[in-house]
Structure formats: structure tokens, C-alpha cells
Scaffold this motif. Structure first.
Motif, mmCIF file in Angstrom:
data_model
loop_
_atom_site.group_PDB
_atom_site.id
_atom_site.type_symbol
_atom_site.label_atom_id
_atom_site.label_comp_id
_atom_site.label_asym_id
_atom_site.label_seq_id
_atom_site.Cartn_x
_atom_site.Cartn_y
_atom_site.Cartn_z
ATOM 1 N N LEU A 1 4.672 11.563 -7.619
ATOM 2 C CA LEU A 1 3.760 10.633 -8.290
ATOM 3 C C LEU A 1 3.058 11.249 -9.487
ATOM 4 O O LEU A 1 2.611 10.529 -10.387
ATOM 5 C CB LEU A 1 2.682 10.153 -7.309
ATOM 6 C CG LEU A 1 3.147 9.550 -5.990
ATOM 7 C CD1 LEU A 1 1.943 9.177 -5.135
ATOM 8 C CD2 LEU A 1 4.032 8.329 -6.232
ATOM 9 N N GLY A 2 2.937 12.576 -9.496
ATOM 10 C CA GLY A 2 2.066 13.255 -10.441
ATOM 11 C C GLY A 2 0.724 13.509 -9.783
ATOM 12 O O GLY A 2 0.248 12.713 -8.965
ATOM 13 N N ALA A 3 0.104 14.622 -10.137
ATOM 14 C CA ALA A 3 -1.137 15.010 -9.471
ATOM 15 C C ALA A 3 -2.239 13.972 -9.664
ATOM 16 O O ALA A 3 -2.997 13.681 -8.728
ATOM 17 C CB ALA A 3 -1.595 16.374 -9.999
ATOM 18 N N ASP A 4 -2.344 13.393 -10.859
ATOM 19 C CA ASP A 4 -3.422 12.435 -11.123
ATOM 20 C C ASP A 4 -3.245 11.160 -10.308
ATOM 21 O O ASP A 4 -4.205 10.634 -9.736
ATOM 22 C CB ASP A 4 -3.480 12.099 -12.606
ATOM 23 C CG ASP A 4 -3.953 13.268 -13.456
ATOM 24 O OD1 ASP A 4 -4.530 14.223 -12.883
ATOM 25 O OD2 ASP A 4 -3.735 13.230 -14.681
ATOM 26 N N VAL A 5 -2.021 10.644 -10.249
ATOM 27 C CA VAL A 5 -1.766 9.425 -9.474
ATOM 28 C C VAL A 5 -1.993 9.685 -7.994
ATOM 29 O O VAL A 5 -2.615 8.882 -7.291
ATOM 30 C CB VAL A 5 -0.342 8.903 -9.727
ATOM 31 C CG1 VAL A 5 -0.013 7.737 -8.791
ATOM 32 C CG2 VAL A 5 -0.185 8.464 -11.177
ATOM 33 N N ALA A 6 -1.507 10.801 -7.499
ATOM 34 C CA ALA A 6 -1.683 11.126 -6.086
ATOM 35 C C ALA A 6 -3.156 11.264 -5.733
ATOM 36 O O ALA A 6 -3.600 10.797 -4.679
ATOM 37 C CB ALA A 6 -0.931 12.404 -5.743
ATOM 38 N N ALA A 7 -3.930 11.893 -6.611
ATOM 39 C CA ALA A 7 -5.356 12.062 -6.341
ATOM 40 C C ALA A 7 -6.090 10.726 -6.343
ATOM 41 O O ALA A 7 -7.003 10.497 -5.543
ATOM 42 C CB ALA A 7 -5.975 13.009 -7.373
ATOM 43 N N ALA A 8 -5.685 9.827 -7.238
ATOM 44 C CA ALA A 8 -6.387 8.550 -7.371
ATOM 45 C C ALA A 8 -5.961 7.525 -6.338
ATOM 46 O O ALA A 8 -6.783 6.744 -5.842
ATOM 47 C CB ALA A 8 -6.173 7.983 -8.777
ATOM 48 N N LEU A 9 -4.667 7.524 -5.977
ATOM 49 C CA LEU A 9 -4.130 6.417 -5.188
ATOM 50 C C LEU A 9 -3.504 6.847 -3.869
ATOM 51 O O LEU A 9 -3.039 5.995 -3.107
ATOM 52 C CB LEU A 9 -3.114 5.636 -6.025
ATOM 53 C CG LEU A 9 -3.677 5.009 -7.317
ATOM 54 C CD1 LEU A 9 -2.566 4.382 -8.140
ATOM 55 C CD2 LEU A 9 -4.752 3.980 -7.003
ATOM 56 N N GLY A 10 -3.453 8.135 -3.590
ATOM 57 C CA GLY A 10 -2.965 8.577 -2.298
ATOM 58 C C GLY A 10 -1.498 8.925 -2.289
ATOM 59 O O GLY A 10 -0.782 8.797 -3.286
ATOM 60 N N ALA A 11 -1.039 9.338 -1.102
ATOM 61 C CA ALA A 11 0.330 9.842 -0.937
ATOM 62 C C ALA A 11 1.304 8.718 -0.626
ATOM 63 O O ALA A 11 2.000 8.732 0.395
ATOM 64 C CB ALA A 11 0.360 10.898 0.159
ATOM 65 N N ARG A 12 1.375 7.748 -1.504
ATOM 66 C CA ARG A 12 2.312 6.633 -1.346
ATOM 67 C C ARG A 12 2.614 6.066 -2.721
ATOM 68 O O ARG A 12 1.767 6.135 -3.622
ATOM 69 C CB ARG A 12 1.739 5.545 -0.438
ATOM 70 C CG ARG A 12 0.525 4.866 -1.025
ATOM 71 C CD ARG A 12 -0.204 3.960 -0.041
ATOM 72 N NE ARG A 12 -1.191 3.156 -0.774
ATOM 73 C CZ ARG A 12 -1.047 1.875 -1.080
ATOM 74 N NH1 ARG A 12 0.033 1.224 -0.692
ATOM 75 N NH2 ARG A 12 -1.966 1.235 -1.765
ATOM 76 N N LEU A 13 3.809 5.531 -2.898
ATOM 77 C CA LEU A 13 4.115 4.835 -4.141
ATOM 78 C C LEU A 13 3.199 3.616 -4.201
ATOM 79 O O LEU A 13 3.273 2.750 -3.324
ATOM 80 C CB LEU A 13 5.587 4.410 -4.172
ATOM 81 C CG LEU A 13 6.086 3.884 -5.520
ATOM 82 C CD1 LEU A 13 6.146 5.004 -6.552
ATOM 83 C CD2 LEU A 13 7.463 3.233 -5.372
ATOM 84 N N PRO A 14 2.329 3.512 -5.193
ATOM 85 C CA PRO A 14 1.267 2.494 -5.117
ATOM 86 C C PRO A 14 1.699 1.084 -5.463
ATOM 87 O O PRO A 14 0.925 0.144 -5.278
ATOM 88 C CB PRO A 14 0.233 3.005 -6.126
ATOM 89 C CG PRO A 14 1.022 3.804 -7.106
ATOM 90 C CD PRO A 14 2.139 4.443 -6.322
#
Length: 388
Positions: free
Chosen positions: A65-78
Motif C-alpha cells: 500500500l505504501g507506508a503513508d496509506v498503511a498508516a492512514a487506512l490500515g493493513a487492507r486494500l482500502p
């Protein structure tokens, strides 16, 4: 880019021609096909050569996901993208806000029916805003129209139905929409009232709204949602137009094919036009009982043939490229993961690691770390990505 193998949902309201036709399979299909799912929802994740997409993201969220997306939205394809084909109307429904979803899921986990039980309203702790872009002419019901218009439509056909006449009179005299809808669901003989209402629309109705009620009654006889549907705006989208549905907006897709994108959730509160469970108290808590206009959600047009819909949510944005209008080639950008879906034609996708050719009905996944890709050839391409 990695090819995806996707799941088709065979709901009864689906089409036997639309999805099969896009994928180049024989038409009609053996059963109705309603939705082609592209994403990592755990109930029907897309498959890659290296595994299921949801499992891959969970194992390495920063890498996928990329570190920023993972940090903001969690460990799932959002996001979850779908090709949706509605031959007959979907249920009246609304989706919860993020806070409502978290609360509802926690309560369900503590004391509600188990996952998989049809009486369960919350199956995950996430909201489900959604946007659909029409592929064919597409009709929907969306949000409450002005009360005065609803009274104008309902009053002529409820005069001989005392229970409904009383509710319509109360609406005319200033009762709010929530009280009217609660009153509909509280009717002790709601099924017979719905039958009588449809008969009255058939016998004395004079507007397209009354014709809609008759049509809905043929598919859902005795469903009080037939009355509720006439409180909502009717919206018709032309191909390439889209509508965004935020939390709490009561809606139903009536007919047509579209590419839909949403936050990755399956929380649905139903309000009628369905044999499935209706959780009336939760529906009344979640729905926005306010008048609203139903208008297309306007895209940006950064280049010829390219339209980008970026609604006010972080989980998703949707891009459509018509290559004939784009001069045969377009460059697409994204800061996180993306799924590319070819609706029709033959398209070459180049992400810097080598070309991949996709034809109608095929899709591919690209993890974070590839900020640009080029699509070229002939056809129509959709890209789903995040909106951070």
C-alpha cells in the motif's frame, strides 16, 4: 502489473448478458451475474499468481500500500471496485458512517448474531461510501426529494387506504420524514397496505412515479418499500456520468451497468425491495432524513479523454480513460496501490517493469511504488486508487 482473477457475485437482480459480454464469454450466462469484484474484500478477494490480494496486503501493508496509506487506512486494500449489472432493482439501502460502523460492529461482536447470520447488520467495522460511473444509461433512486413533491405524488392514490392516508396527511401537516418512515414500518398490516397501494397506483396513478410503484410491485409484491421508494429522487445517468453516495443516504439502483468504487466494506442497512433482513431500528438511526438534490458528481478533466472522480473520502478515487478521445495514450498517476480494469478494447499497460496487455473484462493490480503508468491502444480503461 499483475493480472487479477476476480469473483463474480450471482445475485438474483443481475444480468445474464452484461458481465459475460464484457468478458467475451457466451451470452446468456447460466445464471444472473450481478457484480464482478476487484479488490481485497475478505469474502471474495481477487487472486494473483502469488496469492489472495487480502492476504498479501495484510502480510506486507507498507510494501503493497505504501507506508503513508498503511498508516492512514490500515493493513487492507482500502477500496473495492466492481463492474455492476442491475437487470432489476436492488434493495433500498443505506450505509453507516465510520463511527456508526465501528459501534455497530462492536455491539454485534459482543451480543449480536454470528458472522454469516442473515440477521446481522454489521459485518465489519468500516464505512461504505460509494461512487458509481454509468457504463450504460443508468437509473437510481437517491436521497429524499422535497416533502411537498412526495405529498403531491402520494396523496391522489392513498385516499382509500386509511393507514397511508393518515401518514400522508401528517407529512403534509409538518411531520418529519423520519416519523413517516417509522410509521410505514410500524403498520400492522404493511403487506396488505403495500398491495393496496400498488393497486391504487395501477388503477388511478397518472405519473411516472406511479408507474414505478407498479413496476416495483410486480417484482416485490407486498413490500412496503414500494411506498418508501416514492419519497426518493429519481436520477438518470448517461454513460460517463457518476453519482457519489455518502453515509446515510437512502438509495436503490434500478437498472443499468456501471463501474462502482467504494470503501472496502459490506455493511448494508436495508429498507425494502428485498426478501432479506430489515433492521428497522438501525436503519432509522443511520439514514439521513433530510431533503437533498440528486445530481451527478462532477469529475476533473486533467487531459483529453480522462475523467477523475475524487470524492471527499480518503479510501478511493476513480479515473476513466477513453483512449479514442485521449489520442490513443494516457499517463495515469497514483501515490498508493491501484487496480486497472479494461471495460472494452485491447490496452497495453506500461508501469516501468514491462508491458502488460489487458483486453475487455480483464484487470491488473499494481502495488505502491509505481507513481506513473501509461495506458495505450483502443478502448476504455478505469483506474481505482486511493484519495490521500
Amino acid at each position: 502489473m499483475e493480472l487479477l482473477t476476480n469473483v463474480i457475485r450471482p445475485y438474483a437482480w443481475g444480468s445474464t448478458s452484461a458481465i459475460a459480454g464484457v468478458q467475451g464469454r457466451p451470452v446468456p450466462s447460466p445464471e444472473p451475474e450481478a457484480e464482478l469484484w476487484m479488490g481485497g474484500h475478505p469474502s471474495a478477494p481477487s487472486q494473483l499468481a502469488r496469492g489472495a490480494l487480502d492476504t498479501l496486503v495484510e502480510a506486507d501493508p507498507a510494501g503493497e500500500l505504501g507506508a503513508d496509506v498503511a498508516a492512514a487506512l490500515g493493513a487492507r486494500l482500502p477500496f473495492l471496485m466492481k463492474l455492476l449489472a442491475a437487470e432489476t432493482p436492488l434493495s433500498l439501502q443505506a450505509h453507516p458512517s465510520e463511527a456508526q460502523a465501528r459501534e455497530g460492529f462492536a455491539q454485534a461482536e459482543e451480543s449480536g448474531p454470528p458472522l454469516g447470520d442473515p440477521r446481522r447488520s454489521y459485518v465489519d467495522p468500516h464505512h461504505k461510501p460509494e461512487l458509481i460511473c454509468a457504463v450504460t444509461p443508468f437509473s437510481a433512486l437517491c436521497g429524499f426529494r422535497p416533502v411537498s413533491r412526495s405529498v403531491e405524488v402520494l396523496a391522489p392514490v392513498v385516499q382509500d387506504i386509511p393507514a397511508l392516508r393518515a401518514l400522508v396527511d401528517s407529512l403534509r401537516e409538518g411531520a418529519d420524514l423520519r416519523a413517516f418512515v417509522a410509521g410505514l414500518f410500524a403498520l400492522p398490516d404493511a403487506e396488505q397496505v403495500a398491495v393496496s397501494f400498488a393497486d391504487a397506483c395501477r388503477a388511478g396513478g397518472s405519473s411516472p412515479d406511479h408507474a414505478l410503484a407498479v413496476s416495483l410491485a410486480e417484482q416485490y409484491p407486498g413490500d412496503i418499500g414500494i411506498v418508501l421508494a416514492l419519497l426518493l429522487n429519481r436520477l438518470s445517468l448517461e454513460p460517463g456520468e457518476a453519482i457519489f453516495l455518502r453515509a446515510g443516504v437512502l438509495h436503490a439502483y434500478l437498472h443499468g451497468v456501471g463501474v462502482e468504487i467504494m470503501a472496502c466494506s459490506d455493511n448494508v442497512l436495508r429498507g425494502g425491495l428485498t426478501p432479506k433482513h430489515i433492521d428497522v431500528p438501525e436503519l432509522l438511526r443511520v439514514v439521513r432524513f433530510e431533503e437533498s438534490a440528486a445530481v451527478p458528481f462532477e469529475p476533473e478533466s486533467p487531459a483529453p479523454g480522462v475523467r477523475v472522480w475524487s470524492p471527499p473520502v480518503p479510501e478511493f478515487s476513480l479515473t476513466r480513460v477513453v483512449l479514442a478521445e485521449a489520442g490513443g495514450q494516457a499517463t495515469l498517476t497514483a501515490t498508493g496501490p491501484r487496480i486497472v480494469f479494461v471495460l472494452e478494447g485491447v490496452v497495453t499497460v506500461e508501469d516501468g517493469t514491462g508491458p502488460v496487455v489487458l483486453s475487455g473484462g480483464q484487470s491488473g493490480y499494481l502495488p505502491s511504488g509505481h507513481p506513473t503508468l501509461t495506458v495505450s491502444g483502443e478502448g476504455t480503461v478505469f483506474q481505482a486508487t486511493t484519495n490521500l
